[in-house]
Design a protein around this motif. Structure first.
Motif, short mmCIF file in Angstrom:
data_model
loop_
_atom_site.label_atom_id
_atom_site.label_comp_id
_atom_site.label_asym_id
_atom_site.label_seq_id
_atom_site.Cartn_x
_atom_site.Cartn_y
_atom_site.Cartn_z
N ALA A 1 0.52 -1.00 -0.16
CA ALA A 1 0.00 -0.22 0.39
C ALA A 1 0.77 1.02 -0.22
CB ALA A 1 -1.03 0.20 1.02
N CYS B 1 0.83 3.39 3.56
CA CYS B 1 1.52 2.97 5.01
C CYS B 1 2.55 2.49 5.57
CB CYS B 1 1.06 1.45 4.57
SG CYS B 1 1.55 0.13 6.00
N CYS C 1 4.45 -0.48 5.45
CA CYS C 1 5.51 -0.69 3.86
C CYS C 1 6.42 -0.08 3.79
CB CYS C 1 3.88 -1.00 2.53
SG CYS C 1 2.07 -2.15 3.14
N HIS D 1 0.97 -6.49 2.85
CA HIS D 1 0.44 -5.50 3.55
C HIS D 1 -1.22 -5.89 3.65
CE1 HIS D 1 -2.15 -1.40 4.25
NE2 HIS D 1 -2.43 -2.27 4.03
N HIS E 1 -2.34 -2.12 8.79
CA HIS E 1 -1.06 -2.70 8.70
C HIS E 1 -0.72 -3.47 9.88
CE1 HIS E 1 2.51 -3.91 5.43
NE2 HIS E 1 2.88 -4.70 6.95
ZN ZN Z 1 0.94 -1.86 4.54
#
Ligand code: ZN
Ligand code: AMP
Length: 114
Positions: A2, A5, A8, A47, A99
Motif C-alpha cells: 500500500a 502505509c 510497507c 500489506h 498493517h
Molecule cells: Zn502496509
C-alpha cells in the motif's frame, strides 16, 4: 503493498527503522515509542490491514510472526522472566497502524490488560 502505509514503507526501506531481523516474509524493528524496555514489532511484508482480513492462506505467515517473536524474546533475554505478544484490531482494540503487526513487550513487569 500500500502506497501510504508506514509499515510497507519500512519494509521497502523508504522509511528508516531500527531493523532487528528480516527475511522474505517479515521484518522486525524497534517500536518508535517503546512501552517497555523491549518493544519490538514483528510485521509481515505483505500489506494486511487488520486481523479481520486474515484467512487460512495466512496461517503459516501468522505462525512465522509468533515464532520470530519467540526467537527475538530469547535474543533479548526476556524469555525466562516473561513477555507479552499482542495484536490490536481496529479502534476499540487500540490499532493505530492499519498493517498487521505483533507487539513483543518485555523487560519489566507488565500490568494486567484491559
Ligand atoms: Zn502496509
Ligand atoms: P498499534 O497501535 O497496535 O497499531 O501499534 C502501532 C505501533 O507502531 C505503535 O506502538 C507505534 O509507536 C508504532 N510506530 C508507528 N510508527 C512507527 C515507526 N515509523 N517506526 C516504528 N514504530 C512505529
Amino acid at each position: 503493498m500500500a502506497e501510504d502505509c508506514i509499515f510497507c514503507k519500512i519494509a521497502r526501506k523508504e522509511v528508516p527503522a531500527d531493523i532487528l531481523f528480516e527475511d522474505d516474509d517479515l521484518v522486525a524493528f524497534n517500536d518508535i515509542q517503546p512501552q517497555a524496555p523491549t518493544h519490538v514489532l514483528v510485521v509481515p511484508k505483505k500489506h494486511i490491514p487488520t486481523v479481520n482480513d486474515l484467512t487460512e492462506e495466512h496461517a503459516a505467515l501468522v505462525g512465522a510472526l509468533a515464532l520470530r517473536a519467540q526467537a527475538l524474546a530469547a535474543e533479548r533475554g526476556v524469555d525466562g522472566a516473561g513477555y507479552r505478544l499482542v495484536m490490536n484490531c481496529n479502534a476499540e482494540g487500540g490499532q493505530t497502524v492499519f498493517h498487521i503487526h505483533l507487539h513483543l513487550l518485555g523487560g519489566r513487569q507488565l500490568r494486567r490488560m484491559g
